[in-house]
Design a protein around this motif. Sequence first.
Motif, PDB file in Angstrom:
ATOM      1  N   UNK A 237       0.906  -1.255   0.083  1.00  0.00           N
ATOM      2  CA  UNK A 237       0.038   0.164   0.096  1.00  0.00           C
ATOM      3  C   UNK A 237       0.788   1.383   0.017  1.00  0.00           C
ATOM      4  N   UNK A 238       1.985   1.235   0.646  1.00  0.00           N
ATOM      5  CA  UNK A 238       2.820   2.377   0.787  1.00  0.00           C
ATOM      6  C   UNK A 238       3.562   2.636  -0.345  1.00  0.00           C
ATOM      7  N   UNK A 239       3.826   1.594  -1.005  1.00  0.00           N
ATOM      8  CA  UNK A 239       4.734   1.727  -2.340  1.00  0.00           C
ATOM      9  C   UNK A 239       3.443   2.223  -3.390  1.00  0.00           C
ATOM     10  N   UNK A 240       2.442   1.500  -3.394  1.00  0.00           N
ATOM     11  CA  UNK A 240       1.438   2.283  -4.296  1.00  0.00           C
ATOM     12  C   UNK A 240       1.113   3.826  -4.286  1.00  0.00           C
ATOM     13  N   UNK A 241       0.985   4.123  -3.061  1.00  0.00           N
ATOM     14  CA  UNK A 241       0.852   5.316  -2.915  1.00  0.00           C
ATOM     15  C   UNK A 241       1.916   6.325  -3.165  1.00  0.00           C
ATOM     16  N   UNK A 242       3.278   5.853  -2.940  1.00  0.00           N
ATOM     17  CA  UNK A 242       4.307   6.638  -3.369  1.00  0.00           C
ATOM     18  C   UNK A 242       4.630   6.826  -4.815  1.00  0.00           C
ATOM     19  N   UNK A 243       4.272   5.745  -5.501  1.00  0.00           N
ATOM     20  CA  UNK A 243       4.337   5.671  -6.956  1.00  0.00           C
ATOM     21  C   UNK A 243       3.176   6.623  -7.473  1.00  0.00           C
ATOM     22  N   UNK A 244       2.085   6.695  -6.988  1.00  0.00           N
ATOM     23  CA  UNK A 244       0.967   7.503  -7.389  1.00  0.00           C
ATOM     24  C   UNK A 244       1.515   8.975  -7.284  1.00  0.00           C
ATOM     25  N   UNK A 245       2.150   9.414  -6.050  1.00  0.00           N
ATOM     26  CA  UNK A 245       2.667  10.472  -5.835  1.00  0.00           C
ATOM     27  C   UNK A 245       3.802  10.955  -6.769  1.00  0.00           C
ATOM     28  N   UNK A 246       4.426   9.960  -7.251  1.00  0.00           N
ATOM     29  CA  UNK A 246       5.569  10.344  -7.963  1.00  0.00           C
ATOM     30  C   UNK A 246       4.897  10.787  -9.606  1.00  0.00           C
ATOM     31  N   UNK A 247       3.981  10.016  -9.961  1.00  0.00           N
ATOM     32  CA  UNK A 247       3.212   9.969 -11.371  1.00  0.00           C
ATOM     33  C   UNK A 247       2.657  11.475 -11.243  1.00  0.00           C
ATOM     34  N   UNK A 248       2.170  11.879 -10.049  1.00  0.00           N
ATOM     35  CA  UNK A 248       1.438  13.244  -9.919  1.00  0.00           C
ATOM     36  C   UNK A 248       2.296  14.377 -10.191  1.00  0.00           C
ATOM     37  N   UNK A 249       3.522  14.196  -9.615  1.00  0.00           N
ATOM     38  CA  UNK A 249       4.819  15.204  -9.494  1.00  0.00           C
ATOM     39  C   UNK A 249       5.182  15.193 -11.115  1.00  0.00           C
ATOM     40  N   UNK A 250       5.195  13.860 -11.698  1.00  0.00           N
ATOM     41  CA  UNK A 250       5.519  14.105 -13.275  1.00  0.00           C
ATOM     42  C   UNK A 250       4.759  14.933 -13.956  1.00  0.00           C
ATOM     43  N   UNK A 251       3.431  14.799 -13.718  1.00  0.00           N
ATOM     44  CA  UNK A 251       2.335  15.476 -14.426  1.00  0.00           C
ATOM     45  C   UNK A 251       2.572  16.846 -14.033  1.00  0.00           C
ATOM     46  N   UNK A 252       2.754  17.227 -13.106  1.00  0.00           N
ATOM     47  CA  UNK A 252       3.043  18.653 -12.571  1.00  0.00           C
ATOM     48  C   UNK A 252       4.258  19.256 -13.418  1.00  0.00           C
ATOM     49  N   UNK A 253       5.432  18.357 -13.423  1.00  0.00           N
ATOM     50  CA  UNK A 253       6.431  18.895 -14.306  1.00  0.00           C
ATOM     51  C   UNK A 253       6.268  19.038 -15.723  1.00  0.00           C
ATOM     52  N   UNK A 254       5.340  18.135 -16.107  1.00  0.00           N
ATOM     53  CA  UNK A 254       5.072  18.169 -17.407  1.00  0.00           C
ATOM     54  C   UNK A 254       4.216  19.584 -17.929  1.00  0.00           C
ATOM     55  N   UNK A 255       3.620  19.918 -16.977  1.00  0.00           N
ATOM     56  CA  UNK A 255       2.617  21.063 -17.403  1.00  0.00           C
ATOM     57  C   UNK A 255       3.403  22.313 -17.269  1.00  0.00           C
ATOM     58  N   UNK A 256       4.303  22.218 -16.224  1.00  0.00           N
ATOM     59  CA  UNK A 256       5.361  23.481 -16.184  1.00  0.00           C
ATOM     60  C   UNK A 256       6.207  23.420 -17.176  1.00  0.00           C
ATOM     61  N   UNK A 257       6.838  22.292 -17.610  1.00  0.00           N
ATOM     62  CA  UNK A 257       7.593  22.476 -18.820  1.00  0.00           C
ATOM     63  C   UNK A 257       6.967  22.757 -20.322  1.00  0.00           C
ATOM     64  N   UNK A 258       5.663  22.691 -20.175  1.00  0.00           N
ATOM     65  CA  UNK A 258       5.106  22.766 -21.709  1.00  0.00           C
ATOM     66  C   UNK A 258       4.611  24.288 -21.631  1.00  0.00           C
ATOM     67  N   UNK A 259       4.442  24.958 -20.454  1.00  0.00           N
ATOM     68  CA  UNK A 259       4.010  26.433 -20.196  1.00  0.00           C
ATOM     69  C   UNK A 259       4.704  27.261 -20.704  1.00  0.00           C
ATOM     70  N   UNK A 260       4.189  28.202 -21.462  1.00  0.00           N
ATOM     71  CA  UNK A 260       4.909  29.410 -22.155  1.00  0.00           C
ATOM     72  C   UNK A 260       4.916  30.452 -21.184  1.00  0.00           C
ATOM     73  N   UNK A 261       6.289  30.876 -20.463  1.00  0.00           N
ATOM     74  CA  UNK A 261       6.409  31.664 -19.464  1.00  0.00           C
ATOM     75  C   UNK A 261       7.381  32.925 -19.965  1.00  0.00           C
ATOM     76  N   UNK A 262       6.680  34.124 -19.990  1.00  0.00           N
ATOM     77  CA  UNK A 262       7.494  35.226 -20.411  1.00  0.00           C
ATOM     78  C   UNK A 262       7.801  36.328 -19.458  1.00  0.00           C
TER      79      UNK A 262
END
Length: 262
Positions: A237-262
């Motif tokens: 259960x703890x491993x699954x929770x951590x992997x879910x959190x890792x995927x959420x962090x990757x999702x957040x990073x992907x949105x940040x990387x794709x954003x056009x910031x001026x």
Amino acid sequence: MNKKWISTAASAVLLAVLAVNASAQNVAIVNGKAVPKARLNALAAQLERSGKQVGPEMEEQLREEVIAREIFAQEAQKRGMDGNDEFKFQMELARQSLLIRELFADFQKTVVISDADAKVEYDRYMASNGDGKEYHSRHILVEKEEQAKAIIASLKKGGKFEEIAKKQSKDPGSGANGGDLQWANANSFVKEFSDAMVALKKGQTTDTPVKSQFGYHVIRLDDIRDVPLPKFEEVKPQIVQQLQQNKLMDFQKSLRDKAKIE
């Protein structure tokens, strides 16, 4: 029979039915404004998300809470507090927070962690904990090989390891404690140190200096103990929770990387 009377009576019945339905959808009418039951349900859901148990016995308490909020909100509006800049700023922050929470919750619905994924992470964790043992070791760290050789010679003549460590070790953390590195698994150390340490028997000191990126070590192994490592099902259960959190962090990073910031 008067048809007009029948029509009026039917209208009265219809209005009564509509009033009953409206009453069922609202918890109260405050100063002529309806307080919908959905607001009570939303408050209950919010409390449950925070970890609190919400049972039927709390319905009256929640009803009083949403009524009180409506009364206070109406008074604040009367005073024009919903028009000042600070209020608008706080409302925007709240709006963003709610949207972000919904976004992340929606993303989490798409995340599927298989048993195979969890097992891979478990195996990686097990490997990082070495051979299932912990070692209690001491070391004396010096800059030059000649210094280390001289220390080994001194130890063989009866020199006290702890005293030499306090005087000569350049590792400030362990040196002040007689070179004590406390209990740790083999993978806690750099490879050169670890390989030399696990090759020792209990109470044995290295015969030759051990070179690493930090300098030259003289190592003594004080003790070894087995470490009971958890089984896969125990930590899944703890491993699954951590992997879910890792995927959420990757999702957040992907949105940040794709954003056009001026």
